[in-house]
Motif scaffolding. Sequence first.
Motif, PDB file in Angstrom:
ATOM      1  N   VAL A  84       0.848  -1.186   0.000  1.00 38.00           N
ATOM      2  CA  VAL A  84       0.000   0.000   0.000  1.00 38.00           C
ATOM      3  C   VAL A  84       0.889   1.243   0.000  1.00 38.00           C
ATOM      4  CG1 VAL A  84      -1.756   1.280   1.312  1.00 38.00           C
ATOM      5  CG2 VAL A  84      -1.769  -1.214   1.345  1.00 38.00           C
ATOM      6  N   PRO A  85       0.608   2.252  -0.818  1.00 34.90           N
ATOM      7  CA  PRO A  85       1.354   3.508  -0.719  1.00 34.90           C
ATOM      8  C   PRO A  85       1.190   4.111   0.672  1.00 34.90           C
ATOM      9  CG  PRO A  85       0.053   3.439  -2.738  1.00 34.90           C
ATOM     10  CD  PRO A  85      -0.379   2.268  -1.904  1.00 34.90           C
ATOM     11  N   GLY A  86       2.271   4.698   1.209  1.00 32.85           N
ATOM     12  CA  GLY A  86       2.240   5.245   2.561  1.00 32.85           C
ATOM     13  C   GLY A  86       1.065   6.145   2.869  1.00 32.85           C
ATOM     14  N   PRO A  87       0.735   7.108   1.984  1.00 33.52           N
ATOM     15  CA  PRO A  87      -0.378   8.015   2.285  1.00 33.52           C
ATOM     16  C   PRO A  87      -1.740   7.342   2.349  1.00 33.52           C
ATOM     17  CG  PRO A  87       1.080   8.939   0.593  1.00 33.52           C
ATOM     18  CD  PRO A  87       1.486   7.522   0.788  1.00 33.52           C
ATOM     19  N   GLN A  88      -1.821   6.076   1.897  1.00 38.83           N
ATOM     20  CA  GLN A  88      -3.103   5.367   1.902  1.00 38.83           C
ATOM     21  C   GLN A  88      -3.215   4.349   3.033  1.00 38.83           C
ATOM     22  OE1 GLN A  88      -3.888   3.717  -2.023  1.00 38.83           O
ATOM     23  NE2 GLN A  88      -3.089   5.549  -3.024  1.00 38.83           N
ATOM     24  N   ALA A  89      -2.267   4.372   3.958  1.00 39.69           N
ATOM     25  CA  ALA A  89      -2.226   3.332   4.997  1.00 39.69           C
ATOM     26  C   ALA A  89      -3.487   3.308   5.852  1.00 39.69           C
ATOM     27  CB  ALA A  89      -0.992   3.521   5.874  1.00 39.69           C
ATOM     28  N   ILE A  90      -3.955   4.457   6.294  1.00 46.90           N
ATOM     29  CA  ILE A  90      -5.147   4.494   7.142  1.00 46.90           C
ATOM     30  C   ILE A  90      -6.359   3.967   6.381  1.00 46.90           C
ATOM     31  CG2 ILE A  90      -6.807   6.048   8.252  1.00 46.90           C
ATOM     32  CD1 ILE A  90      -4.454   5.563  10.020  1.00 46.90           C
ATOM     33  N   ASP A  91      -6.508   4.370   5.119  1.00 49.39           N
ATOM     34  CA  ASP A  91      -7.638   3.903   4.313  1.00 49.39           C
ATOM     35  C   ASP A  91      -7.570   2.392   4.114  1.00 49.39           C
ATOM     36  OD1 ASP A  91      -8.658   6.503   3.983  1.00 49.39           O
ATOM     37  OD2 ASP A  91      -7.334   6.874   2.284  1.00 49.39           O
ATOM     38  N   LYS A  94      -8.637   0.730   7.353  1.00 50.72           N
ATOM     39  CA  LYS A  94     -10.085   0.866   7.514  1.00 50.72           C
ATOM     40  C   LYS A  94     -10.834  -0.124   6.622  1.00 50.72           C
ATOM     41  CE  LYS A  94     -13.889   4.190   7.114  1.00 50.72           C
ATOM     42  NZ  LYS A  94     -14.277   5.584   6.744  1.00 50.72           N
ATOM     43  N   ALA A  95     -10.345  -0.280   5.382  1.00 47.50           N
ATOM     44  CA  ALA A  95     -10.995  -1.182   4.424  1.00 47.50           C
ATOM     45  C   ALA A  95     -10.627  -2.639   4.655  1.00 47.50           C
ATOM     46  CB  ALA A  95     -10.616  -0.766   3.000  1.00 47.50           C
ATOM     47  N   ASN A  96      -9.737  -2.906   5.610  1.00 48.00           N
ATOM     48  CA  ASN A  96      -9.257  -4.257   5.905  1.00 48.00           C
ATOM     49  C   ASN A  96      -8.471  -4.859   4.739  1.00 48.00           C
ATOM     50  OD1 ASN A  96      -8.969  -6.250   7.895  1.00 48.00           O
ATOM     51  ND2 ASN A  96     -10.626  -7.483   7.039  1.00 48.00           N
ATOM     52  N   THR A  97      -7.903  -3.989   3.901  1.00 47.35           N
ATOM     53  CA  THR A  97      -6.964  -4.449   2.877  1.00 47.35           C
ATOM     54  C   THR A  97      -5.733  -5.023   3.567  1.00 47.35           C
ATOM     55  OG1 THR A  97      -7.745  -2.720   1.385  1.00 47.35           O
ATOM     56  CG2 THR A  97      -5.623  -3.746   0.846  1.00 47.35           C
ATOM     57  N   VAL A  98      -5.315  -4.346   4.639  1.00 52.57           N
ATOM     58  CA  VAL A  98      -4.335  -4.886   5.588  1.00 52.57           C
ATOM     59  C   VAL A  98      -4.943  -4.713   6.970  1.00 52.57           C
ATOM     60  CG1 VAL A  98      -2.280  -4.430   4.183  1.00 52.57           C
ATOM     61  CG2 VAL A  98      -3.109  -2.663   5.761  1.00 52.57           C
ATOM     62  N   GLU A  99      -4.545  -5.568   7.880  1.00 48.85           N
ATOM     63  CA  GLU A  99      -5.116  -5.490   9.227  1.00 48.85           C
ATOM     64  C   GLU A  99      -4.475  -4.415  10.083  1.00 48.85           C
ATOM     65  OE1 GLU A  99      -5.740  -9.605   7.621  1.00 48.85           O
ATOM     66  OE2 GLU A  99      -3.984  -8.283   7.809  1.00 48.85           O
ATOM     67  N   ILE A 100      -3.233  -4.030   9.750  1.00 48.07           N
ATOM     68  CA  ILE A 100      -2.474  -3.153  10.639  1.00 48.07           C
ATOM     69  C   ILE A 100      -1.448  -2.350   9.842  1.00 48.07           C
ATOM     70  CG2 ILE A 100      -0.916  -5.077  11.185  1.00 48.07           C
ATOM     71  CD1 ILE A 100      -0.594  -3.885  14.013  1.00 48.07           C
ATOM     72  N   ALA A 101      -1.188  -1.134  10.286  1.00 54.14           N
ATOM     73  CA  ALA A 101      -0.158  -0.275   9.695  1.00 54.14           C
ATOM     74  C   ALA A 101       0.741   0.250  10.809  1.00 54.14           C
ATOM     75  CB  ALA A 101      -0.788   0.886   8.931  1.00 54.14           C
ATOM     76  N   GLY A 151     -12.664   3.726  11.824  1.00 56.23           N
ATOM     77  CA  GLY A 151     -12.615   2.275  11.919  1.00 56.23           C
ATOM     78  C   GLY A 151     -11.261   1.738  12.323  1.00 56.23           C
ATOM     79  N   VAL A 152     -10.535   2.517  13.129  1.00 58.12           N
ATOM     80  CA  VAL A 152      -9.146   2.193  13.448  1.00 58.12           C
ATOM     81  C   VAL A 152      -8.912   2.309  14.953  1.00 58.12           C
ATOM     82  CG1 VAL A 152      -6.753   3.002  13.155  1.00 58.12           C
ATOM     83  CG2 VAL A 152      -8.288   2.912  11.184  1.00 58.12           C
ATOM     84  N   VAL A 153      -8.015   1.466  15.476  1.00 59.62           N
ATOM     85  CA  VAL A 153      -7.518   1.555  16.850  1.00 59.62           C
ATOM     86  C   VAL A 153      -6.023   1.874  16.778  1.00 59.62           C
ATOM     87  CG1 VAL A 153      -7.047   0.264  18.970  1.00 59.62           C
ATOM     88  CG2 VAL A 153      -9.224  -0.044  17.767  1.00 59.62           C
ATOM     89  N   GLY A 154      -5.556   2.801  17.605  1.00 57.14           N
ATOM     90  CA  GLY A 154      -4.141   3.161  17.618  1.00 57.14           C
ATOM     91  C   GLY A 154      -3.450   2.717  18.901  1.00 57.14           C
ATOM     92  N   ILE A 155      -2.259   2.116  18.755  1.00 52.66           N
ATOM     93  CA  ILE A 155      -1.441   1.733  19.900  1.00 52.66           C
ATOM     94  C   ILE A 155      -0.038   2.281  19.684  1.00 52.66           C
ATOM     95  CG2 ILE A 155      -0.511  -0.162  21.282  1.00 52.66           C
ATOM     96  CD1 ILE A 155      -2.750  -1.937  20.349  1.00 52.66           C
ATOM     97  N   PRO A 156       0.533   3.035  20.647  1.00 58.85           N
ATOM     98  CA  PRO A 156       1.896   3.549  20.482  1.00 58.85           C
ATOM     99  C   PRO A 156       2.885   2.419  20.206  1.00 58.85           C
ATOM    100  CG  PRO A 156       0.840   4.562  22.383  1.00 58.85           C
ATOM    101  CD  PRO A 156      -0.063   3.449  21.931  1.00 58.85           C
ATOM    102  N   GLY A 157       3.806   2.677  19.274  1.00 58.70           N
ATOM    103  CA  GLY A 157       4.732   1.610  18.910  1.00 58.70           C
ATOM    104  C   GLY A 157       6.050   2.098  18.358  1.00 58.70           C
ATOM    105  N   GLY A 158       6.555   3.198  18.901  1.00 61.31           N
ATOM    106  CA  GLY A 158       7.854   3.692  18.452  1.00 61.31           C
ATOM    107  C   GLY A 158       8.039   5.131  18.864  1.00 61.31           C
ATOM    108  N   ASN A 257      -7.130  -2.287  12.279  1.00 61.39           N
ATOM    109  CA  ASN A 257      -8.538  -2.341  11.920  1.00 61.39           C
ATOM    110  C   ASN A 257      -9.364  -2.633  13.177  1.00 61.39           C
ATOM    111  OD1 ASN A 257     -10.974  -4.266  11.140  1.00 61.39           O
ATOM    112  ND2 ASN A 257     -10.591  -2.949   9.378  1.00 61.39           N
ATOM    113  N   LYS A 258     -10.347  -1.790  13.441  1.00 65.53           N
ATOM    114  CA  LYS A 258     -11.084  -1.859  14.704  1.00 65.53           C
ATOM    115  C   LYS A 258     -11.825  -3.191  14.867  1.00 65.53           C
ATOM    116  CE  LYS A 258     -13.890   1.232  17.602  1.00 65.53           C
ATOM    117  NZ  LYS A 258     -14.980   0.372  18.072  1.00 65.53           N
TER     118      LYS A 258
END
Length: 371
Positions: A84-91, A94-101, A151-158, A257-258
């Motif tokens: 996925v292109p970086g700017p599209q990671a959240i989308d 959300k779409a469950n194209t990938v489970e996590i970014a 549709g996203v959950v955020g967890i600190p990771g860096g 993905n939530k």
Amino acid sequence: MTETINRRNFLTKGAVGGAATVAATALAAPAVAQELPSIKWRLTSGFPNNLDTIYGGATVMAETLSKITDGKFQIQVFQAGELVPGPQAIDAVKANTVEIAHTCGYYFTGKDPTFAIGSTIPFGLNGRQQNAWLYHGGGNEAYNEFLSAYGVVGIPGGATGAQMGGWFRKEIKGVADLKGVKMRIAGVAGEVMSRLGVVPQQLPGGDIYPALERGTIDAAEWIGPYDDERLGFYQIAPNYYYPAYWEGGLTIHFFINKAQYEGLPPAYKAALDAACKAANINMQALYDVKNTAAIRSLVGKGVKLRPLPRDVMDAAYKTTFELYAEYSAKHPAWAKIYPGWKKFRDESFEWFRVAEYSYDSYMYSAQASGK
């Protein structure tokens, strides 16, 4: 005699019963573990894999998670652009194209500037204060309430600590020298710098050097000495400024993905949380070690270390809080989070001035004087 036999029978039966209990327990543990599902997720990183420390936060998390769950919860990590292109990671999440970014919230301020407040914003918190706010000051809860709309959950990771203010072809002596400078700078910081005369450009890390080399941009900020040296910016823009007033304590997040997150067994949620914390702590520690060596290396190569002029800092500070007032008027999510964040920042600054700042100031000055 009968009493002795009865006692022996009792002891024998007790021993057998105890052994059976132990055996049952030993058999039960794997049985419980087998009830947990095998899960495989895909993760898109916001970074190329040649930037081993920031990209490596995702691999540290994935490897830790696999070990905690005995290999039953696997996350495969892909570098920026591979899936996925970086700017599209959240989308994509959300779409469950990938489970996590694994990326920076402020990359998505085009959707809403509130994305930045969970990662870092100009004249904000340092690294320790950022962790304090997120983990125990209500920050995670407030940020995730905002993210739930996507549709996203955020967890600190860096974490990177305070970053450098960037590489400039020409010396910056004051605010006037910023006018017309084409600079790679992202998020809210780009808006602040644009009001000081800079022409901001948002480019991924791997595209910065070619843009500098071609003259498409005149200046660039990325992270700090270790990554910046690897990317070779010093070969083109020799003036290295500090600090990045816009990134006093960046947090990189795992955006999940939530629905996928909520579907995890509680044991896997706990394991994922622990693995993300490991990545958060590890990245900061690595940067602190690697930047210490890299800054000496860069100075040895002729790089000119320069503080951002005071009038630039003062103008940026004034502009930043004018911008935050505008955000509060225009963006409901920002208006909901910002007052609590600002209160935490101000009270944290009051405390840090007492012991931390006093200690650091004395120790650094003593060391610099040769004591």
